[in-house]
Motif scaffolding. Structure first.
Motif, short mmCIF file in Angstrom:
data_model
loop_
_atom_site.label_atom_id
_atom_site.label_comp_id
_atom_site.label_asym_id
_atom_site.label_seq_id
_atom_site.Cartn_x
_atom_site.Cartn_y
_atom_site.Cartn_z
N PRO A 1 14.56 32.63 14.53
CA PRO A 1 14.04 33.87 15.11
C PRO A 1 12.88 33.60 16.07
O PRO A 1 12.24 32.54 16.00
N PRO A 2 12.61 34.54 16.98
CA PRO A 2 11.48 34.35 17.90
C PRO A 2 10.20 34.08 17.13
O PRO A 2 9.99 34.64 16.05
N GLY A 3 9.37 33.22 17.66
CA GLY A 3 8.10 32.90 17.00
C GLY A 3 8.17 31.65 16.16
O GLY A 3 7.14 31.12 15.74
N SER A 4 9.39 31.15 15.89
CA SER A 4 9.52 29.91 15.12
C SER A 4 8.87 28.77 15.90
O SER A 4 8.61 28.89 17.10
N VAL A 5 8.65 27.65 15.19
CA VAL A 5 8.02 26.50 15.86
C VAL A 5 9.02 25.33 15.88
O VAL A 5 9.56 24.96 14.85
N VAL A 6 9.25 24.81 17.06
CA VAL A 6 10.15 23.65 17.22
C VAL A 6 9.35 22.50 17.83
O VAL A 6 8.65 22.69 18.82
N VAL A 7 9.45 21.32 17.20
CA VAL A 7 8.85 20.13 17.80
C VAL A 7 9.89 19.50 18.70
O VAL A 7 11.02 19.26 18.28
N VAL A 8 9.54 19.30 19.96
CA VAL A 8 10.43 18.58 20.88
C VAL A 8 9.76 17.24 21.16
O VAL A 8 8.69 17.18 21.75
N SER A 9 10.38 16.17 20.65
CA SER A 9 9.78 14.85 20.79
C SER A 9 10.45 14.09 21.93
O SER A 9 11.67 13.86 21.89
N PHE A 10 9.67 13.74 22.92
CA PHE A 10 10.20 13.05 24.10
C PHE A 10 10.18 11.54 23.82
O PHE A 10 9.29 10.83 24.27
N ASP A 11 11.18 11.09 23.08
CA ASP A 11 11.19 9.70 22.65
C ASP A 11 12.00 8.83 23.61
O ASP A 11 12.87 8.07 23.19
N TYR A 12 11.77 9.02 24.87
CA TYR A 12 12.47 8.23 25.88
C TYR A 12 11.58 8.06 27.10
O TYR A 12 10.58 8.77 27.26
#
Lengths: 293, 404, 218
Positions: A52-63
């Protein structure tokens, strides 16, 4: 030496030339081939869709820049999906070159397409050295591990990070990985702390991640350029605002890259078939010193 | 202490995090309902709602302390309606209470992850329907969060660790007692002597790349163990060795390993520090440097042993063009196809770890290989039983082996 | 003592994370977390060690006019320029490592215009090498090699739009990836994990010690 033998021992530079031409042609004359959706990418898409809106997602730039042509479109698609759904994003990098250029540039680029506020809707924590040791500590205290963001601002002053003290407050991790780092997230974060993980891997790394996908340790998988192009298509179909972005002629998309991949794959398939035909033709003569028995 | 954000942990209470959205929705709904209500009665005339039912507060089990788990059931009168639970915490039932979280209706679980310091807390939970008003509060506590000494949910992993340790130690003991242990021949290892001999005859160097990872990667340790053997043999034959490194810690350890190998071979005079050299921390700059050396110096034997990534094919394909004997070894599944396609011999997965034991022919090390094989047999049997049971609809084995 | 101390340290460092996996007691958590922090710090110092080695070996190479010595000059120049800009940037000189008022700092300029294209070039080589390796390696020499080759062709064909348009090809591609591929990967992963566990045990117990520069007698 017979013709078949001579062709089998062809100078590898001829092969390089064929691949080079196969890359150049679609670059100069785009074809625009359509892509179909595969289950690993669909499940990644649906996982983010279920948040749902407001959730937290970690986007890890492992490249780093080396695999950016494959990983950048994946990162952009995931970020666009999150931002279109008003999901908050915490960016970071466990690959040294990911933090400096990739995370900063990609996050800034995609964030500019949406009405977002830095620190509230998204943050970029930058690069953390220490690999697996750093990952193990993220479940305890992210603030201690990243005292400042990528731009030198104290993390404690960022409103989003007030809600995110550790990985426990994170709903999903998306690791865009050049090699093994996606596996670290699966083994250290998903297996030990239960945080769902999606991996965006290079095409080379993709086969390995199928084992984790089948074991449900990865919620979804974006394999190379193909995975990114599928994601782009699903995003465009579901979100007109994102479809508009992808129609921009100046934007590099995975869907465009698939033209090149198609031709190069066909060149390689043709080479393998030719190699086998020549091999069977030359089999009537005794083999000449091939070590690869 | 001010109002702190909600720190829900698991899927049940994740929805607690969309407070802004819930608050806006709540405000809108309350505005609509208040406007409608004003026509008939004032909001203050609403009777008090019943409290949430069965509120319990327990120490979150199997953790390092600092977490209290709250559970409850919705007040019967308002089940299914819109609204929010307000979670508050105070030192005693008299208060003062401060809000530690707010969750939408439908949730029944909250984890307070900031109950540090060993102090006891009392929790107060109230329900605030979107239509206005507030329920009577439910109380739980006082309770203090305590650290646990052992995670009972990981007993299965502990049993497996102890079983593997036991089997390895048992076979080491058997080997020490003189029992003959058979370990199958690994052809890649037999080729090491041949490769070094060929390099010596040709008067060309031997290139040994111990992977690109650091010492916290067990493959690197296996690579250094094999490097010890290669170094000793090179010193014995007087062949030139070159060990370029990407990781600084591995570099330091590799230098010690080679120095000791030369000493063991009785040729410390041949050891030079440049044999083990540091190149760069960057993966592809390292690859460029090593492939450059291959083209310029044309080593007769290339060893790629350890943890490799995208550079594997670049290194080994370049080695192919220079005509070197190539021996690779890695447990990186993604790189194995490249090594198999371009190298003469490849140590696949566990063979890499078995290599040092095999090369040393030390009974103690061979015992550990035997123990590991036995563990594999145990896992195979358990796996087959698990598959059969799961197919019959009893996933008991997979449940037993799942680590929480 | 020279040989005993590394073995004792190895044992302690190896046992800590194992215990921490099973015991969430604050003392254990603190020790494990402290050990992880030490590793991160040690790593930073080890990089310094590497830089010293690079400078030493390359200056020697230049002084001795060894084979390929001009490359050593390029290497040292790159190290000085890039390292110099990076270190000075940390003191606020040249405006940091990213951008100032939308303009790249010298470090960022070098990074984007020199380092980045070189990186991408090196990785791109894979496409060429993969083609030549496939040409040589995928030969139907026997039944197993033939099956491998056919699977490779199907997967390569099924991962491009042209192949996806052919009936059953996408389905067979996913089946190959999901089943034979995943099964083989798991087999190797489980075997390698057991090998790694057994190797770790040997290291922790001090049976395997060659990586410390120690012989069996020490």
């Amino acid at each position: 030496m017979r013709l078949a033998d001579r062709l089998l021992a062809v100078d590898r530079r001829i092969i390089y030339l064929l691949v080079g031409i196969g890359t150049l042609i679609p670059l100069l004359f785009p074809i625009g081939l359509p892509v179909t959706i595969t289950p690993p990418v669909r499940s990644a898409f649906e996982k983010i869709e279920s948040l749902p809106p407001g959730s937290v997602v970690v986007v890890s730039f492992d490249y780093g820049p080396s695999t950016a042509p494959e990983n950048d479109p994946q990162a952009d698609a995931v970020l666009r999906h999150c931002f279109a759904r008003k999901i908050r994003v915490v960016g970071m990098a466990l690959y040294s070159l990911g933090g400096l250029s990739v995370a900063v540039e990609e996050m800034n680029k995609v964030a500019a397409e949406f009405p977002l506020e830095y620190g509230v809707d998204y943050v970029n924590l930058g690069y953390k050295d220490g690999a697996q040791a750093a990952l193990r500590r993220m479940n305890e205290n992210l603030h201690e591990l990243f005292p400042r963001d990528a731009f030198g601002r104290p993390v404690s002053e960022l409103p989003l990070m007030q809600d995110v003290r550790s990985l426990r407050e994170v709903d999903l991790v998306v690791s865009l990985a050049t090699g093994i780092i996606g596996e670290w997230w699966i083994n250290l974060v998903n297996a030990q702390f239960g945080t769902p993980v999606i991996v965006g891997s290079t095409a080379i790394g993709t086969p390995k991640y199928y084992a984790y996908l089948k074991a449900r340790q990865a919620e979804g998988l974006l394999g190379g350029l193909k995975g990114a192009s599928e994601y782009e298509r699903m995003l465009s179909d579901r979100y007109p605002v994102v479809a508009e972005i992808y129609r921009s002629p100046t934007l590099y998309t995975a869907t465009q890259g698939m033209d090149i991949q198609t031709i190069v794959h066909l060149v390689i398939i043709a080479l393998v078939v030719l190699g086998n035909v020549l091999y069977f033709v030359s089999r009537f003569r005794p083999a000449s010193g091939d070590r690869h028995a | 202490m001010g109002v702190r954000p909600a720190c829900p942990a698991h899927s049940h209470n994740r929805r607690g995090r969309f407070r802004p959205a819930a608050a806006v929705l709540g405000l809108l709904l309350s505005f609509v309902s208040t406007a409608a209500a004003q026509e008939v009665a004032t909001p203050s005339a609403n009777p008090p709602l019943p409290a949430p039912v069965g509120l319990t507060a327990v120490d979150q089990p199997w953790d390092a302390g600092g977490a209290i788990l709250l559970t409850w059931q919705p007040p019967a009168a308002i089940s299914g309606g819109d609204g929010a639970y307000r979670i508050e915490r105070g030192p005693s039932s008299e208060g003062p209470f401060s809000e530690i979280g707010s969750l939408p209706a439908g949730t029944a679980r909250f984890v307070d992850r900031e109950a540090f310091g060993g102090a006891a807390f009392v929790y107060r939970v109230t329900f605030e329907p979107a239509s206005g008003g507030v329920s009577t509060p439910a109380f739980a506590g006082p309770i203090a969060a305590r650290p646990n000494g052992f995670r009972t949910d990981r007993v299965n992993a502990l049993v497996l660790v102890l079983l593997l340790t036991g089997l390895v130690l048992f076979f080491i003991w058997r080997a020490r007692s003189g029992a003959r242990l058979f370990v199958r021949r690994i052809s890649g290892l037999n080729a090491i002597d041949e490769a070094i001999g060929r390099a010596t005859e040709m008067g060309r160097k031997i290139l040994y790349v111990p992977g690109i990872q650091s010492m916290d990667e067990i493959q690197t340790i296996a690579a250094l163990a094999i490097l010890g053997y290669v170094g000793k043999l090179s010193a014995t034959y007087g062949a030139e060795l070159d060990v370029p490194n990407r990781d600084p810690l591995t570099f330091a350890a590799a230098r010690e390993t080679v120095k000791h190998a030369y000493l063991e071979a009785g040729r410390p005079d041949l050891f030079r520090e440049e044999i083990v050299n540091y190149v760069t921390y960057d993966q592809f700059a390292f690859t460029a440097a090593v492939t450059g050396r291959m083209v310029r110096e044309r080593p007769a034997a290339n060893f790629f042993i350890g943890s490799f990534y995208a550079e594997s094919l670049i290194l080994s394909e370049m080695g192919q063009t220079t005509g070197a004997i190539q021996i690779a070894g890695t447990a990186e599944v993604m790189q194995l196809p490249f090594f198999v396609a371009t190298c003469d011999y490849t140590l696949i997965g566990e063979e890499l770890y078995a290599a040092s034991a095999y090369l040393s022919h030390e009974p103690v090390l061979l015992g550990s290989i035997k123990g590991q094989d036995m563990m594999k047999a145990v896992l195979l049997i358990v796996g087959v039983i698990g598959v059969v049971l799961a197919t019959m609809g009893f996933p008991i084995v997979s449940e037993l082996l799942t680590m929480h | 003592m020279r040989s005993q101390l590394p073995l004792i340290l190895t044992f302690v460092a190896g046992v800590i994370p194992v215990i921490a996996l099973f015991s969430p007691h604050p003392v254990m958590v603190r020790i494990a977390s402290r050990a992880d922090r030490w590793l991160v710090i040690m790593y930073a110092f080890a990089i310094l060690l590497g830089v010293v080695s690079v400078v030493q070996s390359n200056t020697k190479k230049i002084a001795r006019r060894d084979r390929g010595w001009p490359y050593a000059i390029v290497l040292l120049a790159g190290l000085t320029v890039m390292g110099g800009f990076g270190i000075l940037a940390n003191f606020g000189i040249f405006g940091g490592i990213t951008t100032v008022a939308g303009r790249p700092t010298p470090f960022q300029w070098c990074y984007s215009n020199v380092f980045l294209p070189l990186q991408a070039t090196m990785f791109s080589l894979l496409a060429f090498y993969m083609a030549s390796a496939s040409f040589r390696a995928f030969r139907a020499r026997n039944l197993a090699a033939g099956l491998l080759m056919i699977s490779a062709i199907i997967v390569m064909f099924g991962r491009i739009p042209v192949g996806e348009a052919v009936p059953f090809v996408p389905m067979i591609t996913e089946w190959i990836m999901d089943n034979p591929n995943a099964a083989a990967q798991r087999g190797i992963i489980i075997g390698a994990a057991l090998g790694a566990a057994s190797m770790s045990l040997r290291v922790i117990l001090g049976i395997e010690r060659s990586h410390l520069g120690l012989g069996k007698g020490e």
